[in-house]
Design an enzyme around this catalytic site. Structure first.
Site, PDB file in Angstrom:
ATOM      1  N   TYR A  32      39.812  37.775  52.634  1.00  0.00           N
ATOM      2  CA  TYR A  32      39.117  38.988  51.787  1.00  0.00           C
ATOM      3  C   TYR A  32      38.942  40.192  52.762  1.00  0.00           C
ATOM      4  CZ  TYR A  32      38.760  35.754  47.872  1.00  0.00           C
ATOM      5  OH  TYR A  32      38.950  34.830  47.110  1.00  0.00           O
ATOM      6  N   TRP A  36      34.141  44.134  49.120  1.00  0.00           N
ATOM      7  CA  TRP A  36      34.103  44.106  47.775  1.00  0.00           C
ATOM      8  C   TRP A  36      32.793  44.431  47.022  1.00  0.00           C
ATOM      9  CZ3 TRP A  36      38.304  41.827  49.724  1.00  0.00           C
ATOM     10  CH2 TRP A  36      39.545  41.589  48.983  1.00  0.00           C
ATOM     11  N   TRP A  38      30.497  43.547  44.428  1.00  0.00           N
ATOM     12  CA  TRP A  38      29.401  42.715  44.094  1.00  0.00           C
ATOM     13  C   TRP A  38      28.955  41.896  45.364  1.00  0.00           C
ATOM     14  CZ3 TRP A  38      28.783  38.258  40.004  1.00  0.00           C
ATOM     15  CH2 TRP A  38      29.685  37.347  40.205  1.00  0.00           C
ATOM     16  N   ASP A  39      30.160  41.439  46.130  1.00  0.00           N
ATOM     17  CA  ASP A  39      29.779  40.856  47.371  1.00  0.00           C
ATOM     18  C   ASP A  39      28.736  41.650  48.143  1.00  0.00           C
ATOM     19  OD1 ASP A  39      32.461  40.230  46.296  1.00  0.00           O
ATOM     20  OD2 ASP A  39      32.553  38.638  48.075  1.00  0.00           O
ATOM     21  N   GLN A 110      33.607  45.693  39.423  1.00  0.00           N
ATOM     22  CA  GLN A 110      32.775  44.192  39.118  1.00  0.00           C
ATOM     23  C   GLN A 110      31.355  44.390  38.692  1.00  0.00           C
ATOM     24  OE1 GLN A 110      33.138  42.939  43.283  1.00  0.00           O
ATOM     25  NE2 GLN A 110      34.876  41.183  42.629  1.00  0.00           N
ATOM     26  N   GLY A 169      34.343  38.963  38.134  1.00  0.00           N
ATOM     27  CA  GLY A 169      33.920  38.349  39.243  1.00  0.00           C
ATOM     28  C   GLY A 169      34.584  36.951  38.968  1.00  0.00           C
ATOM     29  N   ASP A 171      37.365  35.172  38.474  1.00  0.00           N
ATOM     30  CA  ASP A 171      38.865  35.536  37.992  1.00  0.00           C
ATOM     31  C   ASP A 171      39.643  34.575  37.051  1.00  0.00           C
ATOM     32  OD1 ASP A 171      37.791  36.987  40.133  1.00  0.00           O
ATOM     33  OD2 ASP A 171      39.212  36.458  41.528  1.00  0.00           O
ATOM     34  N   TYR A 361      38.805  26.941  42.128  1.00  0.00           N
ATOM     35  CA  TYR A 361      38.021  28.319  41.932  1.00  0.00           C
ATOM     36  C   TYR A 361      37.075  28.301  40.723  1.00  0.00           C
ATOM     37  CZ  TYR A 361      38.985  33.215  43.472  1.00  0.00           C
ATOM     38  OH  TYR A 361      38.967  34.404  44.062  1.00  0.00           O
ATOM     39  N   GLU A 405      33.672  29.363  50.504  1.00  0.00           N
ATOM     40  CA  GLU A 405      33.644  30.253  49.294  1.00  0.00           C
ATOM     41  C   GLU A 405      33.126  29.471  48.275  1.00  0.00           C
ATOM     42  OE1 GLU A 405      37.533  31.493  48.098  1.00  0.00           O
ATOM     43  OE2 GLU A 405      36.587  33.029  46.920  1.00  0.00           O
TER      44      GLU A 405
END
Ligand code: 9WN
Length: 451
Positions: A32, A36, A38-39, A110, A169, A171, A361, A405
């Site tokens: 990434y 981004w 909300w990050d 997001q 967010g 996915d 994920y 992550e």
């Protein structure tokens, strides 16, 4: 902070530094390599613990890319940074008359955590006058962002809808399976594309090609509509009222009211939004049988019976009354996984769900952001020792495996993108929360203390 916490904080700061692009922080160097939404709000919270100037710049740079209709894009592309799909050529944001010509951005949103972040950053700034100037500068932008959501996305109950799984967010959560399964693009309706994520992450940890086809198809529909909300809303096959998104919005509305009060502006419109959405969440999304809040599929007209970690988020927004809050915490006690002694992990999906996958994920793994939301919600209601255990769950994972992550709740193994700045930022924030500087808000169940 213990010595171990001090070491962890130092390591987290290094990860943030390594991902700083000069104006904002990318989540991860290869997977990434851009900004981004909300990050970035969480990056600012993490940076505020030691570098307030950078924390302010993080939010300023994101809002510099805000569209003139108030939309805050989920990605702001940074020229000269690495490859990502879908990139700016695919989004073609300038097709929308509201989008800036530069920087190039995506065309979706997001979760709206930015007012939460701005308020938290302000409370850490050493100079109150500088802090108020920062809030005064951001207030109109934050207000326009929330106004966009209420104008374009809300129903009569104050619940806002998302138009793409990426907007949640989360996915590839099973939350979206049914809604996505109804979408069967005809041949040629999915524009040709090449996934780049699989060059940098394990294929078994990522969404499937079938899911990507539908993600791409939905973007293509929005792109053809020039990202104009009044053209998208009536025709898009995907529209969901997500618990996590709406709960974060309520909390952000309340923090926007704090911001307004701090700079001498009128807080009432923001409190009214918060009350409206909070009432909507409690009336429409609570599921008595599950003891949990559930998402609502707007197109199908029914609740989505998937028990996700996001279902606990209304605690953070002070939504449930005392009886429901206790019920939710009982559900959490069954849902959460004990880890490494005192730690508690909140998986993204109930382990009893047949679709649970520990490493794929949003279909099971532990995500730092969900740990953050749950610990903040438990604090809000005075469930202090559980909150501390959720924080310990996260710091324990990171201590053992590093800043990744997401993490497997059954083994603690780290997966996904490496050198993960979003994780580092959240760790810095929870270390701060654990050291006694908690977000504003009196516990609404005073005798929840110590439970
Ligand atoms: C799509 C950056 C983002 C997070 C999301 C997470 C993941 C992107 C992707 O990474 O999404 O936006 O390519 O998978 O799901 O929550 O903001 O860290």
């Amino acid at each position: 902070m213990t010595m171990a916490d001090v070491d962890l904080a130092a390591a987290a700061r290094q990860v943030l530094d390594a991902n700083w692009m000069g104006h904002a922080t990318r989540p991860s160097p290869r997977l990434y390599p851009h900004q981004w939404s909300w990050d970035s709000a969480f990056m600012a919270m993490g940076q505020a613990t030691h570098d307030p100037a950078r924390a302010q710049q993080e939010l300023r740079s994101l809002f510099a890319a805000q569209w003139s209709n108030g939309l805050v894009p989920h990605i702001v592309f940074s020229e000269g940074q690495g490859r990502y799909f879908p990139g700016p050529d695919f989004w073609q944001s300038p097709r929308c008359p509201y989008a800036p010509r530069r920087p190039l951005t995506s065309g979706i949103v997001q979760p709206p955590v930015h007012a939460i972040s701005a308020w938290r950053v302000f409370r850490q700034l050493p100079d109150a006058d500088e802090g108020r100037a920062f809030l005064a500068e951001l207030l109109p932008r934050l207000a326009a962002w929330h106004a966009y959501l209420y104008r374009e996305r809300a129903d009569e109950h104050g619940l806002v809808e998302i138009w793409h799984p990426w907007e949640s967010g989360m996915d590839n959560s099973p939350l979206w399976d049914e809604a996505l399964a109804r979408i069967e693009p005809a041949p040629g309706e999915v524009p040709p594309y090449e996934r780049i994520d699989l060059d940098y992450a394990d294929v078994t940890h990522r969404p499937t090609d079938r899911e990507y086809d539908r993600y791409v198809y939905l973007v293509a529909l929005m792109r053809e509509a020039a990202y104009l909300p009044d053209r998208i809303r009536p025709r898009l096959p995907f529209a969901v009222q997500d618990v996590l998104f709406n709960a974060l919005l309520v909390r952000a509305d309340r923090d926007l009211a704090h911001i307004a009060r701090e700079v001498g502006a009128d807080p009432r419109p923001f409190e009214e939004w918060a009350d409206w959405t909070a009432t909507g969440i409690d009336a429409r999304l609570w599921d008595e049988a599950r003891g949990l809040y559930l998402d609502f599929d707007v197109r199908a007209g029914r609740a989505i019976d998937v028990r996700s970690g996001g279902g606990f988020a209304p605690l953070l927004a002070g939504v449930p009354d005392e009886v429901r809050a206790r019920r939710l915490v009982e559900t959490l006690d069954r849902f959460a996984v004990a880890h490494d002694g005192e730690g508690l992990l909140v998986p993204s999906l109930d382990l009893d769900d047949p679709r649970f996958e520990p490493a794929r994920y949003w279909r099971g793994p532990v995500w730092p952001v969900v740990q953050w939301v749950v610990q903040a919600g438990l604090e809000e209601y005075g469930f202090r020792s559980r909150a501390a255990r959720v924080r310990a769950g996260l710091t324990g994972l990171v201590d053992r495996s590093g800043f990744w992550e997401h993490y497997d709740p059954t083994s603690g193994r780290a997966n996904g993108g490496e050198q993960f700045a979003w994780t580092a930022a959240i760790v810095l924030d929870v270390l701060q929360a654990g050291s006694g500087d908690r977000p504003a808000g009196e516990p609404t169940i005073p005798d929840g203390s110590g439970t």
